[in-house]
Design an enzyme around this catalytic site. Structure first.
Site, short mmCIF file in Angstrom:
data_model
loop_
_atom_site.label_atom_id
_atom_site.label_comp_id
_atom_site.label_asym_id
_atom_site.label_seq_id
_atom_site.Cartn_x
_atom_site.Cartn_y
_atom_site.Cartn_z
N HIS A 14 47.11 28.56 36.35
CA HIS A 14 48.04 27.64 37.00
C HIS A 14 47.41 27.03 38.25
CE1 HIS A 14 48.81 30.40 40.32
NE2 HIS A 14 48.88 31.38 39.42
N GLU A 85 51.43 37.62 34.94
CA GLU A 85 50.38 38.17 35.80
C GLU A 85 50.55 39.67 35.95
OE1 GLU A 85 47.51 38.42 36.81
OE2 GLU A 85 47.22 36.98 38.43
#
Length: 194
Positions: A14, A85
């Protein structure tokens, strides 16, 4: 079961967030992209538009979903929970230098992660996703995720040893490509910026 040797898995991190900029561990906190992060994500679009992806998956975190959307692949994407994550547990939101004031030599790669996930946990999650992708028989796959998970995923793909991820730096909005050389799984490209 092996994927065809022509397979490519694109790992896309990202774009920038306030916490990625400050070095704060961002696992379970859903931090938005900064203006710079949105610009980075849009810069991915021309590179990714040149690919013909048959599967586009994104982490459930908004920073990954927005990066995917701004990179031009949002309409084709599906949320994949395994792409989230690392869960940093009690270290969420803290920087490594801050943690080392209390725990010298602390490292996300080698230290315990109270209330979070261990490196072995992340390696197992990455391997489970690799197995899931193999079962899809897709040949050109885009995965929008996060730095530490992507680093472990790349290491797991190439060597089966998640600890190799410690040696694979990954910038915000960077692209990496995994595939095969003959029958051997390889990291074809790593940490490319548009």
């Amino acid at each position: 079961m092996n994927m065809k040797s022509g397979v490519q898995i694109w790992l896309i991190r990202h774009g920038e967030t306030e916490w990625s900029k400050s070095g704060q561990h961002t696992g379970t906190t859903d931090i938005p992209l900064t203006d710079a992060g949105r610009t980075q994500a849009r810069a991915l679009a021309p590179v990714l538009a040149a690919q013909e992806f048959d599967l586009v998956l994104t982490s459930p975190m908004n920073r990954a979903i927005e990066t995917c959307r701004l990179a031009g692949l949002g309409e084709r994407s599906q949320v994949e929970p395994e792409l989230h994550e690392w869960n940093y547990g009690i270290y969420e939101g803290r920087t490594t230098p801050d943690i080392r004031q209390e725990t010298p030599d602390w490292s996300v790669w080698t230290s315990p992660m109270p209330e979070g996930e261990s490196l072995a946990d992340i390696g197992k999650r990455a391997q489970a996703l690799i197995d899931k992708l193999v079962a899809t028989r897709a040949t050109n796959i885009a995965l929008f995720s996060h730095a530490h998970f992507s680093r472990v995923f790349g290491a797991q793909w190439a060597t089966g040893a998640p600890s190799l991820g410690a040696h694979l730096a990954m910038d915000t909005a960077a692209m990496s490509v995994l595939g095969y050389e003959r029958d051997v799984r390889v990291i074809s490209k790593w940490n490319l910026l548009p």
